[in-house]
Every structure is written in C-alpha cells, then in structure tokens.
Design a protein around this motif. Structure first.
Motif, PDB file in Angstrom:
ATOM      1  N   PRO A 104      -8.034  15.809  19.583  1.00 59.71           N
ATOM      2  CA  PRO A 104      -7.007  15.947  18.884  1.00 59.71           C
ATOM      3  C   PRO A 104      -5.447  15.818  19.547  1.00 59.71           C
ATOM      4  N   THR A 105      -4.538  15.605  18.740  1.00 56.94           N
ATOM      5  CA  THR A 105      -3.346  15.414  19.264  1.00 56.94           C
ATOM      6  C   THR A 105      -3.155  16.788  20.169  1.00 56.94           C
ATOM      7  N   GLY A 106      -2.155  16.867  20.961  1.00 58.56           N
ATOM      8  CA  GLY A 106      -1.694  17.825  21.807  1.00 58.56           C
ATOM      9  C   GLY A 106      -2.759  18.496  22.799  1.00 58.56           C
ATOM     10  N   MET A 107      -3.932  17.551  22.963  1.00 60.23           N
ATOM     11  CA  MET A 107      -5.036  17.993  24.039  1.00 60.23           C
ATOM     12  C   MET A 107      -4.828  17.628  25.408  1.00 60.23           C
ATOM     13  N   GLY A 108      -3.618  17.106  25.775  1.00 58.48           N
ATOM     14  CA  GLY A 108      -3.353  16.617  27.175  1.00 58.48           C
ATOM     15  C   GLY A 108      -4.287  15.286  27.581  1.00 58.48           C
ATOM     16  N   LYS A 109      -4.250  14.404  26.695  1.00 52.24           N
ATOM     17  CA  LYS A 109      -5.065  13.317  27.239  1.00 52.24           C
ATOM     18  C   LYS A 109      -4.418  12.462  28.111  1.00 52.24           C
TER      19      LYS A 109
END
Length: 788
Positions: free
Chosen positions: A277-282
């Motif tokens: 998901p967005t905001g997961m530090g990819k």
C-alpha cells in the motif's frame, strides 16, 4: 600518393589510431559484461569478434578524397559525397558475411553490425533505409584511398585490397535477401537479433566518442565501485528513532519480511514485483534490497551490477533522490547520478566535455532517472539514448509506480525487458500499490504466508488497512455547475478539517475553485494544477501540510509523488489505479478513524461533441479502455468499498486491461524492423516520445512574474561570444530555474505567439495578463484550438 598514416578520422587524429582506439574501448566495455547469446547460437567469442569488427570498420568510409577535403577545409559537398557511414557499411559487408559463414552463424546476423555502422551518426532507421547504396556511392568508391586496407588490423578481419571495389548494387540485393530471411524468423529470434543489434550499436556509440570527449584518458574507466550493502539499514537507525505508530510498525514488518528472504533468492529469476500500500516505505525497502542483491550477484555471478532507479515524474525523483543521497552519504556523481531533462551537467568537477559525456553514458554505480529516459534506452531510435543500452546489461532496474506506464506500451516493454534481463543477466523490480499485470513471470517479493488457513501474499498488508473507504457516487452523471452549487451549501456541514477535491482537467478545477472562493467556511483555500508554476506549487504543498484547516482544489497532479495527508477527498471519476493513488492521500499515516473518499462523475453540457458525446471530463483525458474497465469493476460493488478491498479490485481491473490489445502491433513492428504499425486502419511510425506524450505539441512558456531576471540571463548566454556547446552547457546550468518558473501547454492548432513573446533561442515568455497568481495560466482557448 597517400600513405594510410596520412588519412585522418578527425583533424588531429589518424584514422588508423581512431579505429584502434574505438576497438580497444568497445572490447574493454564488453570484457566487463557477462552476457549470454548462446540461445541465439552466438558464443561469447563470436560476440567479441563482431564487436571488434564493427569498431574497426565503422569509419573506414572516411578514407575518401571527399571526406578528407571536408575535414581539412570544412567544405560540404552538395550531394553528400563526404558522408562516410554508408560506404563503411558497404565495405564491412563482405568480411562480416564471410565471418558468419566461416563460424556457422546465420548470415542475417551480419545485419546487426552493418546496421550499427550505417546509423552510428544518424537516427536508427527501419529496414527500408538499411540499404547503404545511394547516388553518390560510386563516386565515393572511385575516390577511396585503398592504402588504408593495407593496415594489418583491417587485414586481420578479412579486408583486402585485391577484393576492392565492392559492388553497391549487388550488396543492396544481398542485404534485401538477408532481410527476407530475417522476416521468416520466429519472434523469439527476432527479439534476440534486436537485442544483439542494440548492444553492438551502443558499444560502438560510446567507444566512438570516449577518447574524443575525455581529455584525460586516465579518467575514463568502467570499473564498478563497491557500496556498503547495509547503507539503508544504518541510515534507518539514525533517521527513524520513533517507530511506535501502527503504520511504522507495519512498514518495518514489510521491510524485514522482504529483506530476510533475500539470501534465498534464486538468481535464475530475473524479474520481481513489490506490491505494498501507499506509505509503506517502498523507496528505502527497494534500495536496501537492490544493494544487498548487488552483493549477492557479485558473490555468485562474479560481477557487480549497476542500479538504475526509474521514476515516472520529476517530483518523485526530487523526493527519492534526497533519500538516496542521505543513505549513500552525499556521494559524488560516480556513485550516485541523478539524470533527467533538468539535471545539471556537473560530474566530479570534471571539465565540461568530460562531465557531459560521463552523464550521457550513465557512468555511475546508482543512476536515478525517468521512465522516459529508461524506455528511450531501448525503444528510441536516437543515438544519444541508445548509447546507454549496454548499461541495461548487468544491472538492477527499479521501476516505482509502474502503473504509470501507458497500457499500449505494456506488450513492447514486457517483451523487450524479459529478453534484456535474460541475455544481459540483469534484474528488474517493479513496484506499485496497484500492481498491473504487465509481466506475468514477475516473482513477488512480499512472501506468501498462512493467514486464517489461507495462503496470502501482499493482500495481507491491504486487508488490515482501514485508513479510508471509497464512497461510490459515480453511477449518476452530475453537471459541474450543480456540483459547485451543492458544495457551496454543504461545505459548512463537513466536519473534516482538510478537504481535497480532485478534478480531471485544469479547466474543471479552475471552475470549481472560482465557484468556492467565498464558501471555504474558514478553511485556507489552495489551488494546485500544472498550470501553476512548479515553484509556487511546491510552496502551496508545504503550506497545505502545515495548515490545520485546508480546502484544496487540484488536478491529478497530486496522484503520485506528492506527500500530503487529507481528511476527506472528493475525486472526479477516472481509471481505478488513479482513484486508488488519490485515495492514498487520505489519512495517509492512519492516525485517525476511517475517512471518506467520494467518487463522483462530472460532465459539462457545453463540452459535448462527437468525440465526447456525454461531455464527461474523464473522457477528455483518459482512454476508454481503462475507464470502461473501471466502470465494469465498480458497478458491481455496493456504495462503500473499504480500503482492505482495494487490492482485490486492482487485481480485477488489471486483469480486465490485460485482456485487451496492449501494444502487440507495436512490438511486432519493432521486431520486424519496419517500425510502423496499423491502428484504427491508419499507419503510424513508432516514436517512443509520441507513445508516451501523445500527438499534441508541447509548448514551454516562461512566466516572468516571479523571475524577471530570467529573460536577461538567457539573452546573455545566447549572445556570448562562445561556441554553441558552451552556450548549451550554460543554458543547462539554469535549466532548473527556467523549469520552476515555466508552465507546459499541450496543444493542437495553437500559436504560442498569440499569448507569449518569442525570445532568443525559441524561448517563449508568457504575457503577464495570461498568468493569474492564484490559478496560474489563465487563457480562454479559441474554438479552433485544443489545449489540454
């Protein structure tokens, strides 16, 4: 009578020296590559021989009276008699064919080096233009200095004075026969041939320029430099001291799951995906994975790969590059190189020619660039871009926000990248919160685990999220005027502090913003659009993040690469992946209860046309394929969709897209070298820039309101008594300043001089009355023009 030592390739360089240097450099680059064309029936030694022959033959056509006169006097012959690449490819033909026959290689393989030689000074062209003969060729052959053929280096690869002159007409006919033989090959063979051709071509292009561009020969090297595999881990310890929030705990869990299994990674798998998901530090997770994989590849495969990070938008590059520079310890450009249309031409304080050359060849360990530049490196026909192709061999490529790749390029991208990674021993990682089914054989990095007796992978991270829910109100079309009137009366009843309204076009966003000016109910009102200059957009984004009560009216420019956190979002209908990207800006950190993302569907009766019968704004900017797929997916859902269901919806959406034609005709035209495909009954020439940007022409307009000194700076640079290359470098030095004070207008049947003054160097300066401090570019499009 000329002696071969008197024949020049450049004013102060004998041709024999140049050919020898180019061969030496090309072979040195090749020696450091671990590639595998064995499935194509070409051994490592054969590739080496073909590269050497290409390098030694590429400029042989300069050995004519015409070229030598052009070099010494500057005289340009009216019929192009001084041109040399066509003659070089004709002279190269027989030794290359003989080599293929003597080594039991299909004769059409000789076309790869012939194409490289023919086009090493021009755009990579199609099969029709491969034929080297022209009406000046006989003259060139008559005026060829045969003494150059006495060079031992050239005799060693099969050239002989006794077999000169060649017959251009016969060679043209034989090349046509080879092209016919090639046309009957299977697609797999055609792909391998294309990869071989691009590889030889790129080696030749770099080697041809290396010693001419680099004044100090000791500076030119292609040796890998080691980087601490734990650089990201060390950085995280210092940077993130507070990891107590649920989102931070989830980020760390995902990080550990992916990194901990890396030691067991099978390097026979070349393509990977990371779905979170967005905001997961990819960004940091993928960087750490790549550095550790780099170490593993060195240990097991014996070479150290480059890392190439490709991102779809400049705004994301600026954010991500800060992270990379931090964990790499603010390195020099030979360790980390950020390169795109606005980046500087500085490289380790080297002089200008050397610095620009090293940037152009991506001479660094970690390169961060745009999707465009990555795709240009294997789908463009321009030498400057294709010179980088060999960098895609022995590398790790990270592509974030892969869903931004246009669907009509999925097929050519997946076919080429599969073969590049296999032949070139390279690795690709694609990342997204909404992962499209572009490459079927990608191995997901988020491990599968048992969850309630079910085997689950990335969905584990989506199913536990409840940051937002989609409120689906798109089934009924809503007039934009009625939408604005409803907002005026309802905004005062909305409890949320920070509200964002996302529209599909700049005109619809402007209309909503103007309509709500007096009805923001005490909230700070902000307008975001690409028609607001980047400098002011960034200021507003910072203000939005600091504001406690904000009402933001924006276009899709906030979908990816903009880190803002809102409490309530209204989004005009669009493709599902775009809807999900926008939703990721709602309650981003998950610190509040579940928030609402309302999906509506706006139209304007004044915009109804044969092209867009409904007058919907979504139909003006998105393709029908993705819109119809989204409708099909969402129309069977209820009125509310929780965030934990989004992963499943995205899978259905991209499966639906995959069933359509996603560029197979484009792939075919690239493989068969025709470079033309049929779409809707019309012929189109494949042009990667048009495939990415569309048919509309782009105009860059400088807004002087906030940088009144810019015009004078540009004029001073262009008027200076220096050569054109120095002027170009000086303009590049202020490119970022120009960019942050400019807007881009994509238009059809549009004359920019109606609203802007044309300055030196084809720079356009927008007339002040057409730029509004709040909404930016403020221009009513004439009925005979079209502006997006």
């Amino acid at each position: 009578m000329f002696h071969f030592s008197e024949i020049k390739s450049h004013p102060d360089l004998p041709l024999e020296s140049h050919l020898s240097q180019v061969a030496e450099i090309a072979l040195e680059i090749l020696k450091n590559k671990k590639i595998d064309f064995n499935e194509f029936g070409i051994s490592e030694s054969c590739v080496q021989d073909l590269v050497k022959m290409t390098a030694l033959l590429h400029d042989i056509g300069k050995s004519t009276t015409f070229f030598q006169k052009r070099l010494s006097t500057g005289y340009k012959f009216p019929n192009g008699e001084h041109q040399h690449s066509g003659l070089s490819s004709i002279i190269a033909y027989k030794p290359l064919i003989d080599y293929c026959v003597n080594n039991n290689i299909d004769k059409y393989i000789a076309l790869a080096p012939i194409i490289a030689i023919k086009f090493h000074h021009s755009e990579f062209s199609n099969s029709v233009n491969i034929l080297p003969n022209d009406y000046s060729m006989e003259k060139r052959i008559e005026n060829f200095y045969k003494c150059i053929l006495e060079l031992p280096l050239l005799q060693s690869i099969g050239l002989s004075v006794n077999e000169f002159p060649p017959s251009p007409l016969e060679i043209d006919c034989e090349i046509e026969d080879l092209l016919s033989e090639f046309s009957n090959c299977l697609p797999e063979k055609k792909m391998q041939f294309n990869i071989l051709t691009l590889f030889i071509y790129s080696l030749l292009l770099e080697a041809d320029k290396a010693y001419l561009a680099v004044s100090d020969k000791d500076l030119y090297n292609r040796r890998a430099i080691k980087i601490n595999r734990n650089a990201v881990d060390d950085y995280k310890i210092v940077k993130f001291t507070d990891s107590k929030t649920e989102v931070n705990k989830t980020r760390e869990k995902a990080y550990c799951e992916v990194i901990n299994q890396l030691d067991n990674t099978d390097l026979k798998n070349h393509i990977y995906s990371l779905t979170l998901p967005t905001g997961m530090g990819k960004t940091l997770l993928s960087a750490s994975w790549a550095l550790k994989l780099r170490d593993k590849i060195e240990a097991e495969n014996g070479f150290i790969p480059k890392i190439i990070v490709a991102l779809p938008f400049l705004s994301i590059i600026e954010q991500s590059s800060n992270d990379y520079e931090d964990f790499l310890g603010r390195p020099k450009e030979d360790i980390f190189l950020k390169t795109h249309s606005l980046s500087s031409l500085e490289f380790k304080d080297y002089e200008h020619n050397t610095a620009e050359f090293f940037i152009n060849i991506w001479n660094s360990q970690v390169i961060m660039t745009t999707f465009d530049q990555l795709l240009y490196a294997f789908l463009s026909f321009k030498p400057k871009s294709l010179m980088r192709f060999h960098n895609l061999m022995n590398c790790i490529i990270i592509m974030d926000e892969i869903q931004a790749l246009p669907p009509h390029l999925w097929d050519p991208f997946s076919n080429f990248i599969n073969e590049i990674t296999k032949i070139g021993n390279s690795y690709l990682l694609v990342m997204s919160a909404t992962m499209p089914h572009i490459i079927d054989n990608a191995v997901e990095l988020v491990p599968t685990q048992k969850d309630n007796q079910l085997e689950k992978g990335p969905e584990r991270y989506f199913e536990k999220l409840s940051r937002y829910k989609l409120i689906l109100k798109h089934k009924n079309l809503q007039n934009i005027t009625e939408f604005i009137e409803n907002l005026k009366s309802n905004l005062k009843n909305v409890d949320e502090n920070k509200i964002m309204i996302v529209l599909n076009t700049r005109d619809s966003a402007k209309k909503v913003y103007e309509g709500l000016k007096k009805y923001s109910n005490g909230r700070d009102l902000y307008f975001l659009s690409s028609y607001v200059i980047p400098k002011k957009r960034l200021e507003r984004i910072n203000q939005i993040n600091e504001s406690k009560n904000a009402l933001v009216v924006t276009t899709q420019c906030i979908e990816a690469g903009v880190d803002i956190d809102m409490d309530y979002v209204i989004r005009d209908f669009g493709p599902l992946d775009s809807i999900i990207q926008v939703a990721g800006r709602c309650n981003r950190e998950g610190l509040k209860n579940t928030k609402n993302v309302k999906i509506i569907r706006l139209y304007d009766p004044n915009f109804k046309s044969n092209f867009n019968p409904s007058g919907e704004f979504n139909r003006m900017v998105y393709d029908n394929l993705s819109l119809d797929a989204t409708l099909k997916i969402l129309d069977v859902e209820g009125e509310e969709v929780l965030e934990n269901k989004v992963f499943g919806l995205a899978k259905k959406y991209f499966f639906e897209l995959k069933r359509k034609d996603l560029g197979a005709s484009r792939t075919k035209c690239l493989l068969d070298l025709s470079h033309e495909y049929i779409k809707n009954g019309k012929n189109f020439k494949f042009d990667i820039r048009r495939e990415l940007r569309g048919d509309l022409k782009q105009y860059n307009l400088i807004v002087e309101n906030f940088a009144p000194e810019l015009r004078k700076e540009i004029e001073n640079i262009l008027s200076a008594n220096v050569d054109r290359w120095e002027k170009r470098r000086n303009l590049k030095a202020i490119a970022n300043k120009i960019s942050v004070n400019s807007i881009s207008v994509n238009a059809y049947k549009f004359d920019p001089e109606e609203i802007a003054k044309k300055g030196k160097g084809n720079f356009y300066f927008l007339n002040p009355e057409y730029y509004d401090e709040e909404i930016g570019f403020n221009y009513v499009t004439p009925s005979n023009s079209y502006i997006v």
